[in-house]
Design a protein around this motif. Structure first.
Motif, short mmCIF file in Angstrom:
data_model
loop_
_atom_site.label_atom_id
_atom_site.label_comp_id
_atom_site.label_asym_id
_atom_site.label_seq_id
_atom_site.Cartn_x
_atom_site.Cartn_y
_atom_site.Cartn_z
N UNK A 87 0.83 -1.21 0.00
CA UNK A 87 0.00 0.00 0.00
C UNK A 87 0.86 1.26 0.00
N UNK A 88 1.98 1.22 0.74
CA UNK A 88 2.90 2.37 0.74
C UNK A 88 3.48 2.54 -0.66
N UNK A 89 3.80 1.43 -1.32
CA UNK A 89 4.32 1.49 -2.69
C UNK A 89 3.31 2.10 -3.64
N UNK A 90 2.05 1.71 -3.52
CA UNK A 90 0.99 2.28 -4.36
C UNK A 90 0.85 3.77 -4.07
N UNK A 91 0.88 4.12 -2.78
CA UNK A 91 0.77 5.53 -2.40
C UNK A 91 1.88 6.35 -3.04
N UNK A 92 3.12 5.85 -2.94
CA UNK A 92 4.25 6.59 -3.51
C UNK A 92 4.16 6.64 -5.04
N UNK A 93 3.72 5.55 -5.66
CA UNK A 93 3.60 5.53 -7.12
C UNK A 93 2.51 6.49 -7.58
N UNK A 94 1.47 6.68 -6.79
CA UNK A 94 0.36 7.55 -7.17
C UNK A 94 0.54 8.98 -6.65
N UNK A 95 1.61 9.25 -5.90
CA UNK A 95 1.78 10.57 -5.30
C UNK A 95 1.87 11.67 -6.36
N UNK A 96 2.75 11.53 -7.34
CA UNK A 96 2.92 12.56 -8.37
C UNK A 96 1.65 12.69 -9.22
N UNK A 97 1.08 11.57 -9.74
CA UNK A 97 -0.18 11.74 -10.50
C UNK A 97 -1.29 12.38 -9.67
N UNK A 98 -1.38 12.01 -8.38
CA UNK A 98 -2.42 12.61 -7.54
C UNK A 98 -2.19 14.09 -7.34
N UNK A 99 -0.93 14.50 -7.14
CA UNK A 99 -0.64 15.92 -6.99
C UNK A 99 -1.04 16.69 -8.25
N UNK A 101 -3.25 15.70 -10.68
CA UNK A 101 -4.70 15.65 -10.95
C UNK A 101 -5.48 16.48 -9.94
N UNK A 102 -5.11 16.38 -8.65
CA UNK A 102 -5.84 17.18 -7.66
C UNK A 102 -5.55 18.68 -7.84
N UNK A 103 -4.35 19.03 -8.33
CA UNK A 103 -4.08 20.45 -8.64
C UNK A 103 -4.96 20.93 -9.79
N UNK A 104 -5.11 20.08 -10.81
CA UNK A 104 -6.01 20.43 -11.92
C UNK A 104 -7.45 20.55 -11.44
N UNK A 105 -7.88 19.60 -10.61
CA UNK A 105 -9.25 19.67 -10.08
C UNK A 105 -9.44 20.96 -9.27
N UNK A 106 -8.44 21.31 -8.47
CA UNK A 106 -8.54 22.53 -7.67
C UNK A 106 -8.62 23.76 -8.56
N UNK A 107 -7.85 23.78 -9.64
CA UNK A 107 -7.91 24.94 -10.55
C UNK A 107 -9.27 25.01 -11.25
N UNK A 108 -9.82 23.86 -11.62
CA UNK A 108 -11.15 23.88 -12.22
C UNK A 108 -12.22 24.31 -11.21
N UNK A 179 -9.05 6.29 -5.90
CA UNK A 179 -7.88 6.20 -5.04
C UNK A 179 -8.15 5.34 -3.81
N UNK A 180 -9.33 5.47 -3.20
CA UNK A 180 -9.65 4.64 -2.04
C UNK A 180 -9.70 3.16 -2.41
N UNK A 181 -10.35 2.84 -3.54
CA UNK A 181 -10.43 1.45 -3.98
C UNK A 181 -9.05 0.91 -4.32
N UNK A 182 -8.21 1.73 -4.92
CA UNK A 182 -6.86 1.32 -5.27
C UNK A 182 -6.06 1.00 -4.02
N UNK A 183 -6.19 1.83 -3.00
CA UNK A 183 -5.46 1.59 -1.75
C UNK A 183 -5.98 0.36 -1.01
N UNK A 184 -7.28 0.09 -1.12
CA UNK A 184 -7.84 -1.10 -0.49
C UNK A 184 -7.50 -2.38 -1.24
N UNK A 185 -7.12 -2.23 -2.50
CA UNK A 185 -6.78 -3.41 -3.31
C UNK A 185 -7.98 -4.05 -3.97
N UNK A 186 -9.06 -3.30 -4.13
CA UNK A 186 -10.25 -3.85 -4.76
C UNK A 186 -10.09 -3.80 -6.27
N UNK A 187 -10.67 -4.78 -6.95
CA UNK A 187 -10.55 -4.82 -8.40
C UNK A 187 -11.55 -3.89 -9.07
#
Length: 190
Positions: A87-99, A101-108, A179-187
């Motif tokens: 889960x920490x690996x997934x979090x780190x792998x998704x950190x840059x894309x999340x930053x 995408x969430x920056x884009x969402x915030x600007x919109x 992101x929540x489903x990804x962290x939980x490991x759900x398909x």
């Protein structure tokens, strides 16, 4: 898993029932699929809502005093539980894309806020027109018709603001759920 796979797996796991009971159970679950499809759900969504054929068979056999055979405990579609390190690996792998995408969402969302401010401003124009007429003690027709035009533009902006806000709510909620489903490991992510 689609409808055919679900029904075949359920039938295999109900091997302990006699043929007539098994067909009744399968007919019930075919009806679940028919009702779900008529309400616009996909086969995968219906399977997700129903649960695993293994659990269903276990419950049905428990009601009738039977048990699942040892071979039926094998579930090829079952996901392994992910450990904390994964889960920490997934979090780190998704950190840059999340930053990003969430920056884009915030600007919109900033654009939505701008539309809201513009809409409020357009609807407050008649108040400004009245204040101008009272303070300057002059009624000017071009300002009156300009005010009507701006209020009309306010209605256009109101519709656009509502639509844009709905789109942004759906996008933000969907990406957050992903992101929540990804962290939980759900398909099933969304």
């Amino acid at each position: 898993m689609d409808k055919t796979q679900f029904l075949n797996e359920l039938e295999a796991k109900l091997a302990g029932l006699d043929s007539e009971e098994k067909q009744e159970v399968l007919a019930d679950y075919m009806e679940h699929f028919a009702v779900g499809e008529s309400s616009g759900k996909t086969e995968q969504e219906i399977v997700f809502d129903l649960g695993s054929p293994n659990e269903i068979a276990r419950d049905i056999l428990a009601e009738r005093g039977g048990q699942l055979s040892e071979e039926s405990y094998y579930m090829p579609n079952q996901q392994k539980k992910r450990g904390a390190g994964f889960k920490v690996g997934i979090f780190l792998a998704m950190l840059i894309p999340n930053l990003i995408i969430y920056s884009l969402l915030l600007s919109f969302w900033g654009v939505v806020a701008g539309f809201i401010g513009s809409t409020v401003g357009f609807f407050l124009t008649p108040l400004a027109f009245v204040l101008d007429a009272v303070l300057n003690q002059a009624f000017e027709w071009y300002k009156f018709f300009g005010t009507i035009g701006i209020v009309g533009l306010g209605f256009v902006f109101l519709v656009a603001t509502i639509w844009l806000a709905k789109v942004m709510i759906m996008a933000t909620v969907s990406y957050t759920k992903f992101n929540f489903h990804l962290m939980k490991g759900e398909s099933r992510h969304v």
